[in-house]
Design a protein around this motif. Structure first.
Motif, PDB file in Angstrom:
ATOM      1  N   LYS A   1       0.850  -1.189   0.000  1.00 25.27           N
ATOM      2  CA  LYS A   1       0.000   0.000   0.000  1.00 25.27           C
ATOM      3  C   LYS A   1       0.887   1.240   0.000  1.00 25.27           C
ATOM      4  O   LYS A   1       1.957   1.251   0.604  1.00 25.27           O
ATOM      5  N   PRO A   2       0.426   2.306  -0.625  1.00 27.46           N
ATOM      6  CA  PRO A   2       1.184   3.554  -0.584  1.00 27.46           C
ATOM      7  C   PRO A   2       1.154   4.150   0.825  1.00 27.46           C
ATOM      8  O   PRO A   2       0.283   3.833   1.634  1.00 27.46           O
TER       9      PRO A   2
ATOM     10  N   LEU B   1      -4.506  11.829  -2.559  1.00 27.42           N
ATOM     11  CA  LEU B   1      -5.330  10.988  -1.692  1.00 27.42           C
ATOM     12  C   LEU B   1      -6.754  10.880  -2.221  1.00 27.42           C
ATOM     13  O   LEU B   1      -7.335   9.794  -2.257  1.00 27.42           O
ATOM     14  N   LYS B   2      -7.322  11.997  -2.661  1.00 25.36           N
ATOM     15  CA  LYS B   2      -8.676  11.974  -3.231  1.00 25.36           C
ATOM     16  C   LYS B   2      -8.728  11.102  -4.474  1.00 25.36           C
ATOM     17  O   LYS B   2      -9.672  10.325  -4.658  1.00 25.36           O
TER      18      LYS B   2
ATOM     19  N   HIS C   1     -10.078   3.552  -5.244  1.00 24.10           N
ATOM     20  CA  HIS C   1     -10.107   2.491  -4.236  1.00 24.10           C
ATOM     21  C   HIS C   1     -11.087   2.887  -3.123  1.00 24.10           C
ATOM     22  O   HIS C   1     -10.687   3.177  -1.995  1.00 24.10           O
ATOM     23  N   PRO C   2     -12.392   2.913  -3.405  1.00 18.37           N
ATOM     24  CA  PRO C   2     -13.371   3.452  -2.450  1.00 18.37           C
ATOM     25  C   PRO C   2     -13.526   2.656  -1.152  1.00 18.37           C
ATOM     26  O   PRO C   2     -14.123   3.146  -0.208  1.00 18.37           O
ATOM     27  N   ARG C   3     -12.977   1.482  -1.097  1.00 19.89           N
ATOM     28  CA  ARG C   3     -13.108   0.677   0.134  1.00 19.89           C
ATOM     29  C   ARG C   3     -11.820   0.665   0.955  1.00 19.89           C
ATOM     30  O   ARG C   3     -11.698  -0.119   1.893  1.00 19.89           O
ATOM     31  N   GLU C   4     -10.913   1.535   0.624  1.00 22.84           N
ATOM     32  CA  GLU C   4      -9.628   1.609   1.326  1.00 22.84           C
ATOM     33  C   GLU C   4      -9.798   2.476   2.575  1.00 22.84           C
ATOM     34  O   GLU C   4      -9.644   3.697   2.539  1.00 22.84           O
TER      35      GLU C   4
END
Length: 66
Positions: free
Chosen positions: A3-4, A14-15, A21-24
């Protein structure tokens, strides 16, 4: 795949990452909790006000009076 490091990303990066990746949860937490504006205006919930009064107040503020 690693992961970054979300703490090193700009808000824009980040946005973009969250959009793809909406579930991160870690990225979302970094953006909306760790980086929230400390000067944001907070509106506390009126503890002793009846629900009907709160509803009427919100409707008047939102111009929903009918």
């Amino acid at each position: 795949m690693t992961k970054p490091d979300f703490t090193k990303m700009t808000r824009k990066e980040l946005k973009k990452y969250i959009f793809s990746h909406p579930r991160e949860d870690e990225a979302i937490r970094e953006l909306f909790i760790n980086r929230r504006n400390p000067n944001v205006q907070v509106f506390p919930y009126p503890q002793n006000m009846p629900y009907e009064e709160i509803e009427a107040m919100l409707k008047s503020k939102l111009n929903l009076d009918s």
